[in-house]
Design a protein around this motif. Structure first.
Motif, PDB file in Angstrom:
ATOM      1  N   PRO A 136     -14.679  20.335   6.379  1.00 43.85           N
ATOM      2  CA  PRO A 136     -14.017  20.409   5.015  1.00 43.85           C
ATOM      3  C   PRO A 136     -12.549  20.586   4.974  1.00 43.85           C
ATOM      4  CG  PRO A 136     -16.047  21.545   5.277  1.00 43.85           C
ATOM      5  CD  PRO A 136     -15.417  21.399   6.594  1.00 43.85           C
ATOM      6  N   GLY A 137     -11.978  20.032   3.851  1.00 42.17           N
ATOM      7  CA  GLY A 137     -10.812  20.372   3.768  1.00 42.17           C
ATOM      8  C   GLY A 137      -9.847  19.219   2.993  1.00 42.17           C
ATOM      9  N   LYS A 138      -8.567  19.356   2.694  1.00 43.38           N
ATOM     10  CA  LYS A 138      -7.687  18.353   1.887  1.00 43.38           C
ATOM     11  C   LYS A 138      -7.320  17.165   2.901  1.00 43.38           C
ATOM     12  CE  LYS A 138      -5.815  21.441  -1.223  1.00 43.38           C
ATOM     13  NZ  LYS A 138      -4.440  21.987  -1.847  1.00 43.38           N
ATOM     14  N   THR A 139      -7.465  16.044   2.396  1.00 45.19           N
ATOM     15  CA  THR A 139      -6.860  14.853   3.096  1.00 45.19           C
ATOM     16  C   THR A 139      -6.162  13.753   2.326  1.00 45.19           C
ATOM     17  OG1 THR A 139      -8.724  13.215   2.814  1.00 45.19           O
ATOM     18  CG2 THR A 139      -8.967  15.044   4.547  1.00 45.19           C
ATOM     19  N   VAL A 140      -5.402  12.886   2.881  1.00 43.38           N
ATOM     20  CA  VAL A 140      -5.063  11.836   2.040  1.00 43.38           C
ATOM     21  C   VAL A 140      -5.569  10.564   2.874  1.00 43.38           C
ATOM     22  CG1 VAL A 140      -2.888  12.811   1.264  1.00 43.38           C
ATOM     23  CG2 VAL A 140      -2.883  11.904   3.593  1.00 43.38           C
ATOM     24  N   MET A 141      -6.166   9.720   1.877  1.00 48.00           N
ATOM     25  CA  MET A 141      -6.614   8.474   2.639  1.00 48.00           C
ATOM     26  C   MET A 141      -6.188   7.045   2.033  1.00 48.00           C
ATOM     27  SD  MET A 141      -9.297   5.900   1.772  1.00 48.00           S
ATOM     28  CE  MET A 141     -10.104   6.584   0.389  1.00 48.00           C
ATOM     29  N   THR A 142      -6.151   6.192   2.588  1.00 53.15           N
ATOM     30  CA  THR A 142      -5.707   4.790   2.596  1.00 53.15           C
ATOM     31  C   THR A 142      -6.635   3.932   3.081  1.00 53.15           C
ATOM     32  OG1 THR A 142      -3.913   3.144   2.149  1.00 53.15           O
ATOM     33  CG2 THR A 142      -4.145   4.217   4.186  1.00 53.15           C
ATOM     34  N   THR A 143      -6.983   2.651   2.590  1.00 52.76           N
ATOM     35  CA  THR A 143      -7.724   1.808   3.050  1.00 52.76           C
ATOM     36  C   THR A 143      -7.009   0.589   3.515  1.00 52.76           C
ATOM     37  OG1 THR A 143      -9.593   2.202   1.449  1.00 52.76           O
ATOM     38  CG2 THR A 143      -9.728   0.322   2.594  1.00 52.76           C
ATOM     39  N   HIS A 144      -7.181   0.146   4.799  1.00 52.84           N
ATOM     40  CA  HIS A 144      -6.837  -0.909   5.521  1.00 52.84           C
ATOM     41  C   HIS A 144      -7.708  -2.182   5.244  1.00 52.84           C
ATOM     42  CE1 HIS A 144      -4.836  -3.267   8.739  1.00 52.84           C
ATOM     43  NE2 HIS A 144      -6.119  -3.519   9.124  1.00 52.84           N
ATOM     44  N   GLU A 195      10.551  -3.409   2.283  1.00 52.54           N
ATOM     45  CA  GLU A 195      10.804  -3.038   0.903  1.00 52.54           C
ATOM     46  C   GLU A 195       9.569  -3.358  -0.307  1.00 52.54           C
ATOM     47  OE1 GLU A 195      14.437  -5.118  -0.312  1.00 52.54           O
ATOM     48  OE2 GLU A 195      15.512  -4.227   1.185  1.00 52.54           O
ATOM     49  N   LYS A 196       8.930  -4.370   0.153  1.00 48.52           N
ATOM     50  CA  LYS A 196       7.665  -4.494  -0.989  1.00 48.52           C
ATOM     51  C   LYS A 196       6.506  -3.674  -0.557  1.00 48.52           C
ATOM     52  CE  LYS A 196       9.720  -9.073  -1.869  1.00 48.52           C
ATOM     53  NZ  LYS A 196       9.309 -10.517  -1.848  1.00 48.52           N
ATOM     54  N   ALA A 197       6.502  -3.295   0.766  1.00 49.29           N
ATOM     55  CA  ALA A 197       5.077  -2.773   1.157  1.00 49.29           C
ATOM     56  C   ALA A 197       4.776  -1.580   0.522  1.00 49.29           C
ATOM     57  CB  ALA A 197       5.404  -2.462   2.610  1.00 49.29           C
ATOM     58  N   GLU A 198       3.301  -1.544  -0.057  1.00 47.75           N
ATOM     59  CA  GLU A 198       2.997  -0.316  -0.590  1.00 47.75           C
ATOM     60  C   GLU A 198       1.716   0.007  -0.213  1.00 47.75           C
ATOM     61  OE1 GLU A 198       2.464  -1.377  -4.854  1.00 47.75           O
ATOM     62  OE2 GLU A 198       4.740  -1.498  -5.122  1.00 47.75           O
ATOM     63  N   VAL A 199       1.611   1.267  -0.141  1.00 47.01           N
ATOM     64  CA  VAL A 199       0.180   1.862   0.567  1.00 47.01           C
ATOM     65  C   VAL A 199      -0.331   2.663  -0.884  1.00 47.01           C
ATOM     66  CG1 VAL A 199       1.420   3.888   1.516  1.00 47.01           C
ATOM     67  CG2 VAL A 199      -0.883   2.880   2.190  1.00 47.01           C
ATOM     68  N   GLN A 200      -1.656   2.181  -1.134  1.00 46.14           N
ATOM     69  CA  GLN A 200      -2.389   3.106  -2.219  1.00 46.14           C
ATOM     70  C   GLN A 200      -3.077   4.290  -1.511  1.00 46.14           C
ATOM     71  OE1 GLN A 200      -2.298   1.915  -5.389  1.00 46.14           O
ATOM     72  NE2 GLN A 200      -0.869   0.515  -4.679  1.00 46.14           N
ATOM     73  N   VAL A 201      -2.534   5.485  -1.873  1.00 41.83           N
ATOM     74  CA  VAL A 201      -2.937   6.876  -1.372  1.00 41.83           C
ATOM     75  C   VAL A 201      -3.878   7.287  -2.186  1.00 41.83           C
ATOM     76  CG1 VAL A 201      -2.285   8.753  -0.099  1.00 41.83           C
ATOM     77  CG2 VAL A 201      -0.861   6.693   0.285  1.00 41.83           C
ATOM     78  N   GLU A 202      -4.908   7.877  -1.738  1.00 39.99           N
ATOM     79  CA  GLU A 202      -6.022   8.875  -2.497  1.00 39.99           C
ATOM     80  C   GLU A 202      -5.933   9.985  -1.937  1.00 39.99           C
ATOM     81  OE1 GLU A 202      -9.776   7.266  -3.462  1.00 39.99           O
ATOM     82  OE2 GLU A 202      -9.078   5.319  -2.767  1.00 39.99           O
ATOM     83  N   GLU A 203      -5.829  11.107  -2.878  1.00 39.04           N
ATOM     84  CA  GLU A 203      -6.224  12.833  -2.030  1.00 39.04           C
ATOM     85  C   GLU A 203      -7.886  13.027  -2.267  1.00 39.04           C
ATOM     86  OE1 GLU A 203      -3.448  15.266  -4.264  1.00 39.04           O
ATOM     87  OE2 GLU A 203      -1.621  14.372  -3.752  1.00 39.04           O
ATOM     88  N   VAL A 204      -8.119  13.077  -1.013  1.00 37.86           N
ATOM     89  CA  VAL A 204      -9.615  13.372  -0.992  1.00 37.86           C
ATOM     90  C   VAL A 204      -9.856  14.506  -0.469  1.00 37.86           C
ATOM     91  CG1 VAL A 204     -11.856  12.457   0.065  1.00 37.86           C
ATOM     92  CG2 VAL A 204      -9.985  10.742  -0.679  1.00 37.86           C
ATOM     93  N   THR A 205     -10.748  15.514  -1.280  1.00 43.11           N
ATOM     94  CA  THR A 205     -11.114  16.550  -0.481  1.00 43.11           C
ATOM     95  C   THR A 205     -12.455  16.614   0.033  1.00 43.11           C
ATOM     96  OG1 THR A 205      -9.769  17.908  -2.214  1.00 43.11           O
ATOM     97  CG2 THR A 205     -11.782  19.209  -1.057  1.00 43.11           C
ATOM     98  N   ILE A 206     -12.657  16.883   1.351  1.00 46.68           N
ATOM     99  CA  ILE A 206     -13.873  16.999   1.825  1.00 46.68           C
ATOM    100  C   ILE A 206     -14.621  18.097   1.538  1.00 46.68           C
ATOM    101  CG2 ILE A 206     -15.089  16.387   4.437  1.00 46.68           C
ATOM    102  CD1 ILE A 206     -13.346  14.033   3.757  1.00 46.68           C
TER     103      ILE A 206
END
Length: 332
Positions: free
Chosen positions: A269-277, A174-185
């Motif tokens: 190249p293209g759209k991606t979503v990225m998170t850091t572990h 329930e508490k888990a959150e993931v910080q997501v960035e939209e990154v374009t290559i």
């Protein structure tokens, strides 16, 4: 009185003979449904320090003190030793670790021999079905206290442990959150790589082997590395166990001539979503799960194979909590 003593003696003799023929092996098994992903629950068992979050024995006996292996910290070969003023001491060692479906451990109790515990994690529509089992040869003690009685002694402890594990994992989910960035290559990224297949059980060893092979080739050819190494996961088994088809590479400035199984690869190249572990590679699966849950919640459609970028060199950073791995998913 004499007759009574004779009868009592006969009963004692009979019980003694019975204990000699009764099986000394015992087994106990309990299950629970946990509303969390298999990776989340698996991590709580596979990382032995995490047992402090839910162990029924820690709660019952505050005098228990644990020490842990440093290499490895998790998975096969990792261990914890404990001492207790009330219960004595022992050691638990992980013998098998198949993320995120199965764990087997060996328990050595002082003066009571060796026993084995097993964990199975099965994904269901409502979360993860967790089964915790115990088998062991208790010798003479097992004959005196046969299976049903031992089940009644150990079973409630397992039930309490699974209830604690359920509460902890569901609260964590329930508490888990993931910080997501939209990154374009913006530009294609070339890398010198090797495409291979490996069983999930051997994932820990393949990266070092292949990076060594690629690095030797690049050094021989005078090719410069321009960014952190990466892995692209072309095929991952749906069950979590089986054969993985992956491509491991080191980024370079431009395409170069290669030989043998070393080839040129390219991140397009293209759209991606990225998170850091942050942390150990063993726990990357849980972060992938969180990112996938975020994409489902936000109606984001995956458009290709994901890849990981290993930002931190473990050889230069001994603190595993500071290891950074970027996870990319190409999306529509």
């Amino acid at each position: 009185m004499k007759k009574f003593l004779i009868v009592l003696l006969v009963i004692v003799v009979i019980l003694g003979l019975v204990t000699l023929v009764l099986p000394s092996e015992i087994s106990v098994e309990r299950s629970a449904l946990i509303n969390a992903s298999p990776s989340t629950v698996f991590e709580e068992v596979n990382v032995l320090k995490n047992w402090d979050h839910w162990s029924p024995w820690k709660e019952k006996d505050p005098t228990i003190k644990n020490t842990y292996s440093s290499v490895p910290e998790t998975g096969v070969g990792s261990w914890t030793k404990w001492t207790s003023e009330e219960e004595g001491g022992g050691k638990l060692t992980i013998l098998e670790s198949e993320e995120p479906t199965h764990i087997k451990n060996q328990l050595d109790f002082e003066g009571m021999g060796t026993s084995y515990g097993e964990w199975d994690f099965k994904a269901t529509e409502n979360g993860t079905e967790v089964t915790w089992s115990f088998t062991g040869d208790m010798g003479y003690l097992g004959r005196i206290f046969p299976g049903l009685l031992m089940d009644g002694m150990i079973g409630p402890e397992f039930e309490k442990g699974l209830a604690n594990l359920k509460e902890h994992c569901e609260s964590k989910a329930e508490k888990a959150e993931v910080q997501v960035e939209e990154v374009t290559i913006e530009q294609p990224m070339w890398f010198v790589g090797i495409r291979d297949s490996v069983n999930t059980n051997d994932m820990k060893t393949i990266h070092g082997k292949i990076y060594g092979e690629i690095s030797a080739f690049m050094q021989e050819k005078g090719i410069k590395q321009i960014a952190a190494p990466l892995s692209i996961f072309h095929v991952w088994p749906e069950s979590g166990q089986g054969t993985v088809h992956l491509e491991i590479g080191i980024p370079v400035q431009d395409s170069v001539e290669t030989t043998g199984r070393i080839t040129m690869g390219k991140v397009m190249p293209g759209k991606t979503v990225m998170t850091t572990h942050f942390g150990l590679y063993d726990n990357l699966g849980a972060t992938h799960m969180l990112l996938n849950e975020w994409m489902r919640a936000n109606n984001v459609t995956v458009a290709g194979a994901p890849w990981e970028v290993y930002v931190t060199d473990p050889g230069n950073e001994p603190d595993t909590s500071k290891w950074q791995t970027q996870i990319f998913y190409p999306v529509q």
